[in-house]
Write an enzyme that holds these catalytic residues in place. Sequence first.
Site, mmCIF file in Angstrom:
data_model
loop_
_atom_site.group_PDB
_atom_site.id
_atom_site.type_symbol
_atom_site.label_atom_id
_atom_site.label_comp_id
_atom_site.label_asym_id
_atom_site.label_seq_id
_atom_site.Cartn_x
_atom_site.Cartn_y
_atom_site.Cartn_z
ATOM 1 N N SER A 250 24.794 -0.740 -15.782
ATOM 2 C CA SER A 250 23.659 -1.438 -16.372
ATOM 3 C C SER A 250 24.144 -2.754 -16.947
ATOM 4 O O SER A 250 25.310 -3.114 -16.818
ATOM 5 C CB SER A 250 23.043 -0.588 -17.479
ATOM 6 O OG SER A 250 23.920 -0.573 -18.585
ATOM 7 N N LYS A 251 23.231 -3.444 -17.604
ATOM 8 C CA LYS A 251 23.567 -4.751 -18.175
ATOM 9 C C LYS A 251 24.741 -4.678 -19.145
ATOM 10 O O LYS A 251 25.489 -5.635 -19.278
ATOM 11 C CB LYS A 251 22.354 -5.333 -18.895
ATOM 12 C CG LYS A 251 21.293 -5.792 -17.922
ATOM 13 C CD LYS A 251 20.492 -6.957 -18.475
ATOM 14 C CE LYS A 251 19.555 -7.506 -17.424
ATOM 15 N NZ LYS A 251 18.157 -7.301 -17.761
ATOM 16 N N ARG A 252 24.857 -3.526 -19.802
ATOM 17 C CA ARG A 252 25.967 -3.373 -20.742
ATOM 18 C C ARG A 252 27.318 -3.622 -20.074
ATOM 19 O O ARG A 252 28.277 -4.030 -20.694
ATOM 20 C CB ARG A 252 25.996 -1.950 -21.299
ATOM 21 C CG ARG A 252 25.128 -1.699 -22.488
ATOM 22 C CD ARG A 252 25.262 -0.247 -22.920
ATOM 23 N NE ARG A 252 25.007 0.662 -21.831
ATOM 24 C CZ ARG A 252 25.896 1.502 -21.314
ATOM 25 N NH1 ARG A 252 27.111 1.556 -21.793
ATOM 26 N NH2 ARG A 252 25.573 2.295 -20.313
#
Length: 484
Positions: A250-252
Amino acid sequence: MIRVRFAPSPTGYLHVGGARTALFNWLHARRHGGKFVLRIEDTDLERSSADMVDGILAGLRWLGLDWDEGPQVGGPFGPYFQSARADRYRAMAERLVATGHAYYCYCTPEEIKAKRESAEREGAAWKYDRTCFYLSPAEVEARERQDRSRAIRVRSHERAITFDDLVHGPITFDGSHIEDFVILRSDGHPTYHLSVVADDVDMQITHVVRGDDHISNTPKQVMLYEALGHGLPKFAHVPLILGADKKRLSKRHGATSVMAYAEHGYLPEATVNFLALLGWSPGSGDREVYTRDELIATFDLSGISGGDAVFNTEKLDWFNQQHLWQLSSDELLMRVQPFFERAAVWDPAFLTTRRAWFVSVLELLKLRVKRLTEFVDLGRFFFQESLEYDAAAVASRLRVDGMPGHLVAIDQAFAALPQFDVAATEAALRHVAEERGVKAATLIHAVRVALTGRTASPGLFEVAVLLGRDRAHARLTAARALAG
Ligand code: GLU
């Protein structure tokens, strides 16, 4: 004829997972001389946007995944936007009603909610109770006369549903857990199951290659194929991509849109190579670096592994470096130009009178960079007249006893050289060191800071020669002032 499709919903940018799904489809089509169809699944108009479509197309183009049919190129099975195919979905749903595979459902959301809640209160799992399936023809007619709004549900069957997955092997679902599901909502909008099957049938898709997250959708879709009297496509569900922490990417993890990778200086051919090996393996030896054509020649869906793939940025950097090293000088020059322009250190003469010099600088920097952005970062001292000196470097390398005098001596020795080349400059510096009783390393460190402003750079004498005698002189003079 093999026909595959990439079917993104334009509710977000093209991210790494989507790009890899697109790539596997594209490679499969190219390998077998088939067609790669791009279909935009924009039935959710509220969450879809034209900007997102543009972003997805830009991402695919950057990766070089050209589509044979789809937006902007058209094709015999268009339109390729689901929002423009609503009539077909309605017609197909009605056809399933006419053939007895589906029925009108007049239950309101409130009625269904009430039934579900009461079942849940009793601790029972609830699925649609087929109220409307059991309506008599007269009851149906009465509701139609009242113009009651209605959805269309497919009659699901209780038996086991099995399909062969090219990645996971046979997968079986217990049909008795699947309720009669809605394919057309009361507002006339199709659900995902209907639109995707309708289009895959109409577009004569032979292989459905998509993310693992769609496995649970497949039994319903298999029911639809059967209800339509249509043979199944081959399915290949590609495992998820995980971050290094084994959580869903994910963006993390810094995994944003594919275009962010372009901006960060990754090469499309390296990104493609990296994505291809994320969950797929050619199965022979431990070779990893492949050109696009080599991937096409080698790709096979059977090489997709059933285990989740782990995204690793260091690995992507490594691929990028490998592909950077394979670029010709002219190609490299073209690739770095936008990054130099963005950093405001581009000079049009890099393409003409200063081309040879610029290419030599790039070749020198190339050994130490992984991404295109780093050419500017690492080589800024070549492209800017005024240096930014790193204060710590000045303190530790220039503010050294006797350094002003050493720098003057080096400057004079450089000025006296008949030939300002790597061997001569190095010999001159070593000679000065010996004469003045200092370590050559001390002078090398100091001259590096003098010429580049920093403690780390490519080979000092290569740097000096490419800067040229005049600029080296100017910087040694400035450094002398800083040193004393
Ligand atoms: N539009 C779906 C998605 O973006 C893909 C549907 C499919 O590949 O069957 O997840």
